[in-house]
Design an enzyme around this catalytic site. Structure first.
Site, PDB file in Angstrom:
ATOM      1  N   GLU A  54       0.843  12.512  -3.082  1.00 57.25           N
ATOM      2  CA  GLU A  54       2.203  12.791  -3.557  1.00 57.25           C
ATOM      3  C   GLU A  54       2.242  13.438  -4.937  1.00 57.25           C
ATOM      4  O   GLU A  54       1.421  13.165  -5.803  1.00 57.25           O
ATOM      5  CB  GLU A  54       3.006  11.491  -3.593  1.00 57.25           C
ATOM      6  CG  GLU A  54       4.489  11.682  -3.824  1.00 57.25           C
ATOM      7  CD  GLU A  54       5.298  10.523  -3.298  1.00 57.25           C
ATOM      8  OE1 GLU A  54       5.786  10.628  -2.159  1.00 57.25           O
ATOM      9  OE2 GLU A  54       5.426   9.508  -4.007  1.00 57.25           O
ATOM     10  N   LYS A  56       4.747  13.402  -7.961  1.00 56.53           N
ATOM     11  CA  LYS A  56       5.900  12.648  -8.464  1.00 56.53           C
ATOM     12  C   LYS A  56       5.811  12.545  -9.979  1.00 56.53           C
ATOM     13  O   LYS A  56       4.861  11.988 -10.508  1.00 56.53           O
ATOM     14  CB  LYS A  56       5.928  11.251  -7.820  1.00 56.53           C
ATOM     15  CG  LYS A  56       7.057  10.363  -8.310  1.00 56.53           C
ATOM     16  CD  LYS A  56       7.297   9.170  -7.407  1.00 56.53           C
ATOM     17  CE  LYS A  56       6.098   8.259  -7.259  1.00 56.53           C
ATOM     18  NZ  LYS A  56       6.419   7.047  -6.480  1.00 56.53           N
ATOM     19  N   LYS A 116      10.097  15.117   0.203  1.00 58.67           N
ATOM     20  CA  LYS A 116      10.526  13.732   0.011  1.00 58.67           C
ATOM     21  C   LYS A 116      11.839  13.751  -0.759  1.00 58.67           C
ATOM     22  O   LYS A 116      11.890  14.129  -1.924  1.00 58.67           O
ATOM     23  CB  LYS A 116       9.463  12.924  -0.736  1.00 58.67           C
ATOM     24  CG  LYS A 116       9.684  11.419  -0.594  1.00 58.67           C
ATOM     25  CD  LYS A 116       8.498  10.634  -1.099  1.00 58.67           C
ATOM     26  CE  LYS A 116       8.687   9.142  -0.824  1.00 58.67           C
ATOM     27  NZ  LYS A 116       7.640   8.333  -1.445  1.00 58.67           N
ATOM     28  N   GLU A 165      11.416   6.496   7.564  1.00 63.59           N
ATOM     29  CA  GLU A 165      10.949   5.409   6.699  1.00 63.59           C
ATOM     30  C   GLU A 165      11.799   4.152   6.867  1.00 63.59           C
ATOM     31  O   GLU A 165      13.024   4.214   6.816  1.00 63.59           O
ATOM     32  CB  GLU A 165      11.004   5.862   5.242  1.00 63.59           C
ATOM     33  CG  GLU A 165      10.638   4.789   4.234  1.00 63.59           C
ATOM     34  CD  GLU A 165      10.744   5.305   2.808  1.00 63.59           C
ATOM     35  OE1 GLU A 165       9.942   6.182   2.445  1.00 63.59           O
ATOM     36  OE2 GLU A 165      11.623   4.835   2.066  1.00 63.59           O
ATOM     37  N   ASN A 186       7.627   1.515   4.206  1.00 61.58           N
ATOM     38  CA  ASN A 186       7.570   1.531   2.746  1.00 61.58           C
ATOM     39  C   ASN A 186       7.326   0.109   2.254  1.00 61.58           C
ATOM     40  O   ASN A 186       8.139  -0.784   2.492  1.00 61.58           O
ATOM     41  CB  ASN A 186       8.874   2.085   2.157  1.00 61.58           C
ATOM     42  CG  ASN A 186       8.742   2.430   0.686  1.00 61.58           C
ATOM     43  OD1 ASN A 186       7.928   1.857  -0.034  1.00 61.58           O
ATOM     44  ND2 ASN A 186       9.554   3.366   0.221  1.00 61.58           N
ATOM     45  N   GLU A 216       3.354   3.397   3.276  1.00 61.17           N
ATOM     46  CA  GLU A 216       3.763   4.071   2.060  1.00 61.17           C
ATOM     47  C   GLU A 216       3.888   3.085   0.891  1.00 61.17           C
ATOM     48  O   GLU A 216       4.403   1.982   1.060  1.00 61.17           O
ATOM     49  CB  GLU A 216       5.126   4.747   2.249  1.00 61.17           C
ATOM     50  CG  GLU A 216       5.249   5.621   3.487  1.00 61.17           C
ATOM     51  CD  GLU A 216       6.683   6.052   3.729  1.00 61.17           C
ATOM     52  OE1 GLU A 216       7.470   6.094   2.763  1.00 61.17           O
ATOM     53  OE2 GLU A 216       7.028   6.340   4.882  1.00 61.17           O
ATOM     54  N   SER A 217       3.434   3.526  -0.273  1.00 62.79           N
ATOM     55  CA  SER A 217       3.595   2.804  -1.544  1.00 62.79           C
ATOM     56  C   SER A 217       2.618   1.639  -1.705  1.00 62.79           C
ATOM     57  O   SER A 217       2.315   0.919  -0.755  1.00 62.79           O
ATOM     58  CB  SER A 217       5.024   2.263  -1.721  1.00 62.79           C
ATOM     59  OG  SER A 217       5.963   3.311  -1.721  1.00 62.79           O
TER      60      SER A 217
END
Length: 261
Positions: A54, A56, A116, A165, A186, A216-217
């Site tokens: 990603e 970000k 995203k 998601e 997530n 995710e995350s």
């Protein structure tokens, strides 16, 4: 009103302004709109690593993450490191991103790009296609089942993959439908910002095998990916773990090298 509610309110205002300035016909006339998208879902199915790296700059929970690195350099670094694709944050107010980041990344690499964004309107899907995205993100927490159906069908008609998601079982049950390519879990609670891989673990068996499973995350170790892979996950969205370093591309390379040893 929690942070997600605030983001959606601001997104509606932003969209109202955009629609008055840039009509759909202008987006559809862009050169990138004619480009053939590359499937992120297929890339994940055929990958030994499954890394979606990603870009970000900042987030509501961590403030500044990385404001200095060039998006083109990061995109090239991620691709050369062996990532399956790249997630590009395009929200400006809360994440410091922009659609320009998507265009710059697209100019630098030819692997799949995920826009995203907090998508609530069909306009944003056309916008994603016009700026070089291959995949769009839909967030179940801010959409009704009907909205998910309409938005995902539009994305598929434009040749884009859809990553849906969810954060819990209720969202998962509400959201599952044909037309989705990937189901992402997530691990970050968007109301409290707490992160737990247990979220992915608890939902893994409830996601049908027809969807590519993405976690995710909060993924910061090879051991975490090994555990998630055993649960059936094929995609792993990694952002802050790379972006918080001086050279995200090199960090991704080291991480992926550890995975493939």
């Amino acid at each position: 009103m929690d942070i997600l509610d605030k983001i959606v309110v601001d997104k509606k205002r932003e969209l109202h302004l955009k629609k008055t300035v840039i009509p759909l016909m202008q987006l559809e006339a862009s050169l990138l709109f004619q480009r053939e998208p590359v499937s992120l879902a297929n890339a994940l199915r055929n990958s030994k690593t499954g890394i979606i790296a990603e870009h970000k700059r900042r987030s509501p929970s961590k403030s500044v993450i990385n404001q200095n690195s060039s998006v083109q350099d990061i995109a090239k670094g991620y691709m050369n490191a062996g990532a399956c694709g790249m997630s590009v944050l395009t929200d400006a107010k809360y994440f410091g991103g922009s659609l320009d980041d998507l265009i710059l990344a697209r100019a630098a690499v030819d692997f799949p790009l995920l826009r995203k964004e907090f998508i609530i309107d069909e306009y944003q899907i056309v916008e994603a296609r016009a700026h070089g995205a291959d995949t769009i993100l839909l967030i179940a927490a801010i959409l009704t089942r009907k909205q998910i159906k309409v938005l995902s069908e539009l994305a598929k008609s434009l040749g884009l993959d859809v990553l849906l998601e969810v954060h819990n079982e209720e969202e998962l049950v509400k959201s599952m439908m044909p037309g989705l390519d990937m189901l992402g879990v997530n691990n970050r609670n968007l109301k409290t910002f707490e992160v737990s891989l247990e979220t992915s673990a608890s939902l893994s068996q409830q996601i049908p095998d027809e969807f590519v499973k993405v976690s995710e995350s909060g993924i910061s170790s090879v051991s975490a990916i090994k555990m998630l892979r055993e649960l059936g996950y094929q995609g792993f969205l990694v952002g802050e773990n790379f972006m918080k370093t001086a050279n995200p591309g090199e960090s991704a390379r080291e991480f992926i090298n550890q995975m493939t040893r």
